[in-house]
Design a protein around this motif. Structure first.
Motif, PDB file in Angstrom:
ATOM      1  N   ARG A   1       0.868  -1.181   0.000  1.00 55.19           N
ATOM      2  CA  ARG A   1       0.000   0.000   0.000  1.00 55.19           C
ATOM      3  C   ARG A   1       0.906   1.232   0.000  1.00 55.19           C
ATOM      4  O   ARG A   1       1.508   1.570   1.019  1.00 55.19           O
ATOM      5  CB  ARG A   1      -0.936   0.001   1.210  1.00 55.19           C
ATOM      6  N   PHE A   2       1.023   1.896  -1.164  1.00 52.11           N
ATOM      7  CA  PHE A   2       1.922   3.024  -1.331  1.00 52.11           C
ATOM      8  C   PHE A   2       1.155   4.270  -1.739  1.00 52.11           C
ATOM      9  O   PHE A   2       0.142   4.184  -2.457  1.00 52.11           O
ATOM     10  CB  PHE A   2       2.967   2.754  -2.413  1.00 52.11           C
ATOM     11  N   GLY A   3       1.681   5.412  -1.316  1.00 52.93           N
ATOM     12  CA  GLY A   3       1.160   6.693  -1.779  1.00 52.93           C
ATOM     13  C   GLY A   3       1.952   7.192  -2.972  1.00 52.93           C
ATOM     14  O   GLY A   3       2.543   6.399  -3.719  1.00 52.93           O
ATOM     15  N   ASP A   4       1.992   8.523  -3.126  1.00 53.97           N
ATOM     16  CA  ASP A   4       2.736   9.130  -4.218  1.00 53.97           C
ATOM     17  C   ASP A   4       3.893   9.969  -3.687  1.00 53.97           C
ATOM     18  O   ASP A   4       4.352  10.909  -4.329  1.00 53.97           O
ATOM     19  CB  ASP A   4       1.802  10.002  -5.079  1.00 53.97           C
ATOM     20  N   ASP A   5       4.376   9.635  -2.506  1.00 55.74           N
ATOM     21  CA  ASP A   5       5.502  10.345  -1.909  1.00 55.74           C
ATOM     22  C   ASP A   5       6.814   9.856  -2.505  1.00 55.74           C
ATOM     23  O   ASP A   5       6.851   8.874  -3.259  1.00 55.74           O
ATOM     24  CB  ASP A   5       5.501  10.120  -0.402  1.00 55.74           C
TER      25      ASP A   5
ATOM     26  N   ARG B   1       4.486   5.275   8.791  1.00 53.60           N
ATOM     27  CA  ARG B   1       3.509   5.439   7.715  1.00 53.60           C
ATOM     28  C   ARG B   1       3.320   4.146   6.913  1.00 53.60           C
ATOM     29  O   ARG B   1       2.677   4.153   5.863  1.00 53.60           O
ATOM     30  CB  ARG B   1       3.926   6.579   6.784  1.00 53.60           C
ATOM     31  N   PHE B   2       3.852   3.065   7.406  1.00 53.10           N
ATOM     32  CA  PHE B   2       3.664   1.779   6.724  1.00 53.10           C
ATOM     33  C   PHE B   2       2.252   1.268   6.995  1.00 53.10           C
ATOM     34  O   PHE B   2       1.806   1.227   8.137  1.00 53.10           O
ATOM     35  CB  PHE B   2       4.685   0.762   7.220  1.00 53.10           C
ATOM     36  N   ARG B   3       1.549   0.888   5.936  1.00 56.62           N
ATOM     37  CA  ARG B   3       0.187   0.362   6.064  1.00 56.62           C
ATOM     38  C   ARG B   3       0.150  -1.043   5.463  1.00 56.62           C
ATOM     39  O   ARG B   3       0.428  -1.218   4.273  1.00 56.62           O
ATOM     40  CB  ARG B   3      -0.809   1.282   5.364  1.00 56.62           C
ATOM     41  N   PRO B   4      -0.162  -2.053   6.263  1.00 54.22           N
ATOM     42  CA  PRO B   4      -0.101  -3.431   5.777  1.00 54.22           C
ATOM     43  C   PRO B   4      -1.187  -3.739   4.754  1.00 54.22           C
ATOM     44  O   PRO B   4      -2.271  -3.154   4.759  1.00 54.22           O
ATOM     45  CB  PRO B   4      -0.295  -4.267   7.042  1.00 54.22           C
TER      46      PRO B   4
ATOM     47  N   SER C   1       2.221  -3.787 -10.725  1.00 56.18           N
ATOM     48  CA  SER C   1       0.899  -3.324 -11.160  1.00 56.18           C
ATOM     49  C   SER C   1      -0.197  -3.596 -10.131  1.00 56.18           C
ATOM     50  O   SER C   1      -1.281  -3.023 -10.222  1.00 56.18           O
ATOM     51  CB  SER C   1       0.523  -3.976 -12.490  1.00 56.18           C
ATOM     52  N   HIS C   2       0.075  -4.467  -9.155  1.00 58.52           N
ATOM     53  CA  HIS C   2      -0.939  -4.791  -8.147  1.00 58.52           C
ATOM     54  C   HIS C   2      -0.751  -4.009  -6.850  1.00 58.52           C
ATOM     55  O   HIS C   2      -1.480  -4.257  -5.880  1.00 58.52           O
ATOM     56  CB  HIS C   2      -0.916  -6.291  -7.857  1.00 58.52           C
ATOM     57  N   ILE C   3       0.204  -3.081  -6.812  1.00 59.70           N
ATOM     58  CA  ILE C   3       0.379  -2.238  -5.630  1.00 59.70           C
ATOM     59  C   ILE C   3      -0.857  -1.364  -5.456  1.00 59.70           C
ATOM     60  O   ILE C   3      -1.369  -0.774  -6.412  1.00 59.70           O
ATOM     61  CB  ILE C   3       1.657  -1.386  -5.755  1.00 59.70           C
ATOM     62  N   VAL C   4      -1.357  -1.292  -4.237  1.00 58.40           N
ATOM     63  CA  VAL C   4      -2.598  -0.573  -3.929  1.00 58.40           C
ATOM     64  C   VAL C   4      -2.290   0.899  -3.671  1.00 58.40           C
ATOM     65  O   VAL C   4      -1.390   1.227  -2.876  1.00 58.40           O
ATOM     66  CB  VAL C   4      -3.285  -1.187  -2.699  1.00 58.40           C
ATOM     67  N   ALA C   5      -3.005   1.786  -4.350  1.00 60.64           N
ATOM     68  CA  ALA C   5      -2.829   3.227  -4.131  1.00 60.64           C
ATOM     69  C   ALA C   5      -3.451   3.611  -2.791  1.00 60.64           C
ATOM     70  O   ALA C   5      -4.643   3.420  -2.574  1.00 60.64           O
ATOM     71  CB  ALA C   5      -3.476   4.010  -5.271  1.00 60.64           C
ATOM     72  N   ASP C   6      -2.632   4.145  -1.904  1.00 60.84           N
ATOM     73  CA  ASP C   6      -3.070   4.544  -0.570  1.00 60.84           C
ATOM     74  C   ASP C   6      -2.302   5.803  -0.207  1.00 60.84           C
ATOM     75  O   ASP C   6      -1.097   5.752   0.085  1.00 60.84           O
ATOM     76  CB  ASP C   6      -2.787   3.426   0.429  1.00 60.84           C
ATOM     77  N   ALA C   7      -2.975   6.942  -0.222  1.00 61.55           N
ATOM     78  CA  ALA C   7      -2.302   8.223  -0.019  1.00 61.55           C
ATOM     79  C   ALA C   7      -1.588   8.298   1.323  1.00 61.55           C
ATOM     80  O   ALA C   7      -0.617   9.045   1.475  1.00 61.55           O
ATOM     81  CB  ALA C   7      -3.315   9.367  -0.137  1.00 61.55           C
TER      82      ALA C   7
END
Length: 332
Positions: A67-71, A121-124, A89-95
Motif C-alpha cells: 500500500r503506497f502513496g505518491d511520496d 507510515r507503513f500500512r499493511p 501493477s498490483h500495488i494498492v494506491a493509498d495516499a
C-alpha cells in the motif's frame, strides 16, 4: 530439476518494504565519539520486498503487493522494483501509505549491520487487497512478520486456495506461534528459533519447530549455515554456509527467502532449494556493490555452484537446472 510453473507468477511477495539509507563506517563505535562515513548509498530493502526482488533477479516471475502513496519513498520503491523485473501493477494506491524508511550502519571490518527503521507510515496489505484470482495465480505466496499486525488472514486465505506459503518470521510475539503453525515452509533466523522453542542448540530448535506438520522447516544461521528438515520424523540436516568474504550481511537472509521461494515454485526438492538459497545468500554477502545491486542473477549462481560443488556432489545436477533458469527467464 527446475520446471516452469503453470501459474502466472512464481512468487507473490507481501510484507515489509523499506527504503534503506546505508552508511558504511570503518568499525562500529563506542558511544559519544565522532566517526567518519566511508560511503553512503540508498537501496531498496525490507524482508519480503528484498526477497521478491531476489526472486525476480534470479529470472523468476515475481510480483510485490503493498500500500503506497505518491511520496518520494513510494515512488522510489516502485521504480527500483520494476527495474529488477518485479511486477508492481498490483500495488494498492493509498495516499497515507509508504515503505519503511531505514537507516543502516555497516561495519566495514566485519560486514555486520545495525538497522534503525521508521515504520510510522507503513500500512499493511489487507486480505481484500489480494483478490482470489490474483492469489491463485501464483505458485508460492511469500510473507513476513516483523511487526504487528500478523499476516495470518492472508496466510489462511492462501491455504483455502491451496497456495503454498513461505514465511520469514522475526517478530518475537505471541501471534508468531499461531502463524508458524499455518505455513507450509517455515524459514526463520536462529534468533527467532531459539526464542520460540527455548532450545539453545539449533538442531534441537529446528526439530522442535518441525513438530508441526509442514512441507519444510529451515533455521538459518548466517556464516554457520542452516538446519533443515522436511518431516518431523527426519532429524534436521546441517548445511554449512559457503565460505565467502562478507562485504555486507544486510539482505542476505531476505535473499535466502526469495531464492528458496523461487526454488519451491519451480519444484525443486527441499534439499535442492536450501542449497540454491544458500548459494544465493553467499553471493549477496560477498557482493562489492552492496544493497540490491548485489542480488545475484541465475547466471552468477550457476557459475558459483560450478566452482564450489565437486564432481561427486550429490546435488551437482542443480547447476544445469540453474543454467536453464537463466536461459529462459520467466518474467511476467
Amino acid at each position: 530439476m527446475i520446471q516452469q510453473s503453470s501459474q502466472h507468477y512464481d512468487v507473490i511477495g507481501i510484507g515489509v518494504s523499506a527504503v534503506d539509507d546505508t552508511l558504511t563506517i570503518e568499525k562500529y563505535p563506542r558511544p559519544n565519539v565522532k566517526v567518519p562515513v566511508l560511503e553512503s548509498t540508498r537501496h531498496g530493502g525490507g524482508l519480503a520486498c528484498t526477497a521478491t526482488a531476489a526472486a525476480a533477479m534470479l529470472s523468476g516471475r515475481a510480483a510485490f503487493i503493498a500500500r503506497f502513496g505518491d511520496d518520494e519513498l513510494s515512488r522510489y520503491m516502485r521504480e527500483i522494483l520494476a527495474r529488477r523485473g518485479v511486477d508492481v501493477s498490483h500495488i494498492v494506491a493509498d495516499a497515507a501509505g509508504q515503505p519503511y524508511h531505514s537507516r543502516i550502519l555497516i561495519d566495514a571490518s566485519t560486514g555486520e549491520r545495525t538497522v534503525f527503521y521508521d515504520q510510522r507510515r507503513f500500512r499493511p496489505v489487507q486480505p481484500d487487497d489480494l483478490p482470489d484470482a490474483l492469489l491463485a495465480s501464483t505458485a508460492v505466496l511469500l510473507v513476513d512478520f516483523l511487526n504487528p499486525p500478523s499476516p495470518i488472514d492472508l496466510v489462511l486465505k492462501a491455504r483455502r486456495l491451496r497456495v503454498p506459503v513461505v514465511v520469514d518470521l522475526e517478530a518475537q510475539l505471541p501471534e508468531s506461534g499461531l502463524l508458524a503453525k499455518q505455513v507450509d515452509h517455515l524459514v526463520v533466523p536462529e534468533e527467532f528459533a531459539r526464542w520460540v522453542t527455548g532450545e539453545p542448540h539449533l538442531q534441537e530448535a529446528c526439530a522442535s519447530l518441525a513438530g508441526t506438520p509442514r512441507a519444510a522447516t529451515v533455521v538459518t544461521a548466517g556464516a554457520d549455515g542452516c538446519w533443515w528438515t522436511d518431516s518431523a520424523a527426519r532429524p534436521p540436516v546441517h548445511l554449512p554456509a559457503f565460505a565467502v568474504k562478507a562485504v555486507s550481511t544486510n539482505g542476505c537472509g531476505d535473499t535466502f527467502h526469495g531464492a528458496y521461494a523461487l526454488a519451491i515454485a519451480r519444484q525443486l526438492t527441499i534439499a535442492e532449494a536450501v542449497l540454491f538459497a544458500s548459494a544465493c545468500a553467499a553471493i549477496k554477502a560477498a557482493g562489492a556493490s552492496g544493497g540490491w545491486d548485489a542480488l545475484p542473477t541465475a547466471e552468477q549462481v550457476a557459475a558459483f555452484l560450478r566452482e564450489r560443488l565437486g564432481a561427486d556432489h550429490p546435488h551437482r545436477h542443480i547447476i544445469a537446472a540453474v543454467e536453464a533458469l537463466a536461459a529462459k527467464p520467466g518474467r511476467p
